[in-house]
Design an enzyme around this catalytic site. Structure first.
Site, PDB file in Angstrom:
ATOM      1  N   LYS A   1      38.315  31.366  11.166  1.00 34.73           N
ATOM      2  CA  LYS A   1      37.398  32.340  11.768  1.00 34.73           C
ATOM      3  C   LYS A   1      35.997  32.096  11.222  1.00 34.73           C
ATOM      4  O   LYS A   1      35.819  32.011  10.006  1.00 34.73           O
ATOM      5  CB  LYS A   1      37.870  33.753  11.408  1.00 34.73           C
ATOM      6  CG  LYS A   1      36.880  34.840  11.682  1.00 34.73           C
ATOM      7  CD  LYS A   1      36.730  35.829  10.516  1.00 34.73           C
ATOM      8  CE  LYS A   1      36.073  35.242   9.308  1.00 34.73           C
ATOM      9  NZ  LYS A   1      35.515  36.197   8.337  1.00 34.73           N
TER      10      LYS A   1
ATOM     11  N   PRO B   1      41.128  26.931   3.101  1.00 34.21           N
ATOM     12  CA  PRO B   1      41.029  27.552   1.778  1.00 34.21           C
ATOM     13  C   PRO B   1      41.143  29.067   1.913  1.00 34.21           C
ATOM     14  O   PRO B   1      40.621  29.645   2.867  1.00 34.21           O
ATOM     15  CB  PRO B   1      39.629  27.149   1.299  1.00 34.21           C
ATOM     16  CG  PRO B   1      38.880  26.723   2.508  1.00 34.21           C
ATOM     17  CD  PRO B   1      39.873  26.324   3.557  1.00 34.21           C
TER      18      PRO B   1
ATOM     19  N   GLY C   1      36.022  33.110   3.226  1.00 30.47           N
ATOM     20  CA  GLY C   1      35.112  33.631   4.250  1.00 30.47           C
ATOM     21  C   GLY C   1      35.392  33.099   5.646  1.00 30.47           C
ATOM     22  O   GLY C   1      34.646  33.362   6.582  1.00 30.47           O
ATOM     23  N   ILE C   2      36.503  32.343   5.812  1.00 29.55           N
ATOM     24  CA  ILE C   2      36.847  31.849   7.145  1.00 29.55           C
ATOM     25  C   ILE C   2      38.232  32.352   7.561  1.00 29.55           C
ATOM     26  O   ILE C   2      38.897  31.769   8.398  1.00 29.55           O
ATOM     27  CB  ILE C   2      36.739  30.308   7.254  1.00 29.55           C
ATOM     28  CG1 ILE C   2      37.543  29.611   6.153  1.00 29.55           C
ATOM     29  CG2 ILE C   2      35.282  29.885   7.210  1.00 29.55           C
ATOM     30  CD1 ILE C   2      37.599  28.095   6.333  1.00 29.55           C
ATOM     31  N   GLY C   3      38.616  33.445   6.932  1.00 26.81           N
ATOM     32  CA  GLY C   3      39.768  34.185   7.449  1.00 26.81           C
ATOM     33  C   GLY C   3      41.124  33.667   7.034  1.00 26.81           C
ATOM     34  O   GLY C   3      42.136  34.154   7.540  1.00 26.81           O
ATOM     35  N   GLY C   4      41.183  32.658   6.143  1.00 24.53           N
ATOM     36  CA  GLY C   4      42.478  32.103   5.730  1.00 24.53           C
ATOM     37  C   GLY C   4      43.659  33.028   5.983  1.00 24.53           C
ATOM     38  O   GLY C   4      44.358  32.875   6.990  1.00 24.53           O
ATOM     39  N   GLY C   5      43.855  34.009   5.132  1.00 29.26           N
ATOM     40  CA  GLY C   5      45.010  34.908   5.254  1.00 29.26           C
ATOM     41  C   GLY C   5      44.943  35.787   6.490  1.00 29.26           C
ATOM     42  O   GLY C   5      45.970  36.036   7.144  1.00 29.26           O
ATOM     43  N   SER C   6      43.747  36.251   6.863  1.00 30.41           N
ATOM     44  CA  SER C   6      43.615  37.123   8.044  1.00 30.41           C
ATOM     45  C   SER C   6      43.998  36.362   9.300  1.00 30.41           C
ATOM     46  O   SER C   6      44.604  36.914  10.220  1.00 30.41           O
ATOM     47  CB  SER C   6      42.174  37.620   8.195  1.00 30.41           C
ATOM     48  OG  SER C   6      41.736  38.241   7.025  1.00 30.41           O
ATOM     49  N   SER C   7      43.617  35.078   9.356  1.00 30.75           N
ATOM     50  CA  SER C   7      43.936  34.286  10.539  1.00 30.75           C
ATOM     51  C   SER C   7      45.439  34.061  10.660  1.00 30.75           C
ATOM     52  O   SER C   7      45.996  34.097  11.763  1.00 30.75           O
ATOM     53  CB  SER C   7      43.198  32.944  10.477  1.00 30.75           C
ATOM     54  OG  SER C   7      43.397  32.267  11.677  1.00 30.75           O
TER      55      SER C   7
ATOM     56  N   ASP D   1      39.209  41.921   8.674  1.00 32.11           N
ATOM     57  CA  ASP D   1      39.095  40.710   9.490  1.00 32.11           C
ATOM     58  C   ASP D   1      40.315  40.476  10.377  1.00 32.11           C
ATOM     59  O   ASP D   1      40.318  39.557  11.195  1.00 32.11           O
ATOM     60  CB  ASP D   1      38.945  39.474   8.585  1.00 32.11           C
ATOM     61  CG  ASP D   1      37.501  39.204   8.229  1.00 32.11           C
ATOM     62  OD1 ASP D   1      36.612  39.749   8.908  1.00 32.11           O
ATOM     63  OD2 ASP D   1      37.281  38.431   7.277  1.00 32.11           O
TER      64      ASP D   1
END
Ligand code: C5P
Length: 273
Positions: A15, A94, A98-104, A125
């Site tokens: 994300k 990673p 800030g690119i949503g790792g777990g949220s994505s 997120d």
């Protein structure tokens, strides 16, 4: 809610917050956001096999340190929905970046099982990652408006292998009442219009994140020095930053240069849309 297998692997794309405006703060401490979110071709993958109990297996190049119990957002997403079975998760993003790792991962899980209700209880997120398409995210992250016709961008994502605790960044935030985004460029707007529009927007968390992790400044300088870069910005609460480029070839070349200069950084050329 489907209690079935996904059979195939499903994508959990990175994300990217192309913009992230902090426009206020609620009485409960949560901040009001106005953010244009898109998704990258690079991402994690997951596969679900229905069964009697929840079991999570993590593999992939960035699997180290990823929890396989209820500290993992995918596990919590399974608990929220009542789905049970085996979850195979291939980590390429990673976490805490800030690119949503777990949220994505959680968002992809919720799409795969056909969850229709809110998932904001899993994290701010998660709703946008559940939606999984370009969107304007507002409220505390719980209000999602499809952004429709966002142009495709060629990008390089760079994380200096620093994990940032999001609450710490929000705590460091000085200005909490900033202007929201204006309207998005008209459908069909070209690259020049989009880049000019994006350049006039902000990530209001960037200064606060740089206080927590000064290396973010180095990442942005390194990206800004790559050939033909059009825009450099941090995503989410960091530390991942992105550069936008006029073509896939130029983005690939920039990622190669950055990888050579900084072999310990995670540098990935990708496409955003
Ligand atoms: O919801 P999530 O777990 O991602 O948020 C982590 C922390 O970031 C929250 O506990 C809160 O301190 C901060 N946050 C916030 N306003 C938001 C989203 C997150 O203050 N809209």
């Amino acid at each position: 809610m489907r209690q079935t297998d996904t059979g195939d692997w499903v994508r959990a794309p990175a994300k990217i917050n192309l913009t992230l405006h902090v426009t206020g703060q609620r009485d409960d401490g949560y901040h009001l956001l106005d953010s244009l979110v898109v998704f990258a071709h690079v991402g994690d993958k997951l596969r679900l096999t229905a069964g009697d109990d929840v079991a999570l297996e993590v593999s992939g190049p960035l699997a180290a340190g990823v929890p396989t119990d209820d500290r993992n957002l995918v596990w919590r997403a399974a608990e929220l929905t009542g789905w049970r079975g085996r979850i195979e998760l291939e980590k390429r993003l990673p976490h805490g970046g800030g690119i949503g790792g777990g949220s994505s991962d959680a968002g992809a899980f919720l799409r795969a099982v056909g969850w229709q209700k809110s998932a904001v209880s899993l994290g701010a997120d998660v709703p946008v990652c559940h939606f999984g398409q370009p969107a304007r995210m507002s409220g505390i992250g719980d209000q999602i408006t499809p952004a429709g016709d966002v142009m495709t961008f060629f990008a390089v994502l760079v994380n200096p292998n620093v994990h940032i605790a999001t609450p710490k960044v929000f705590q460091n935030l000085v200005a909490k009442t900033n202007p929201p985004m204006p309207g998005l460029p008209a459908p069909g707007a070209g690259g020049r219009v989009w880049i000019e529009w994006l350049a006039a927007q902000r990530n209001d968390l960037q200064d606060a994140a740089q206080e927590v992790a000064p290396i973010i400044r180095d990442v942005c300088v390194a990206l800004a020095e790559t050939d033909d870069v059009l825009l450099v910005r941090m995503s989410g609460s960091g530390a991942t930053c992105f550069g936008l480029y006029p073509s896939a070839e130029v983005a690939r070349a920039a990622a190669e240069t950055l990888s050579q200069q900084h072999p310990n950084w995670w540098c990935v050329p990708t496409v955003l849309n």
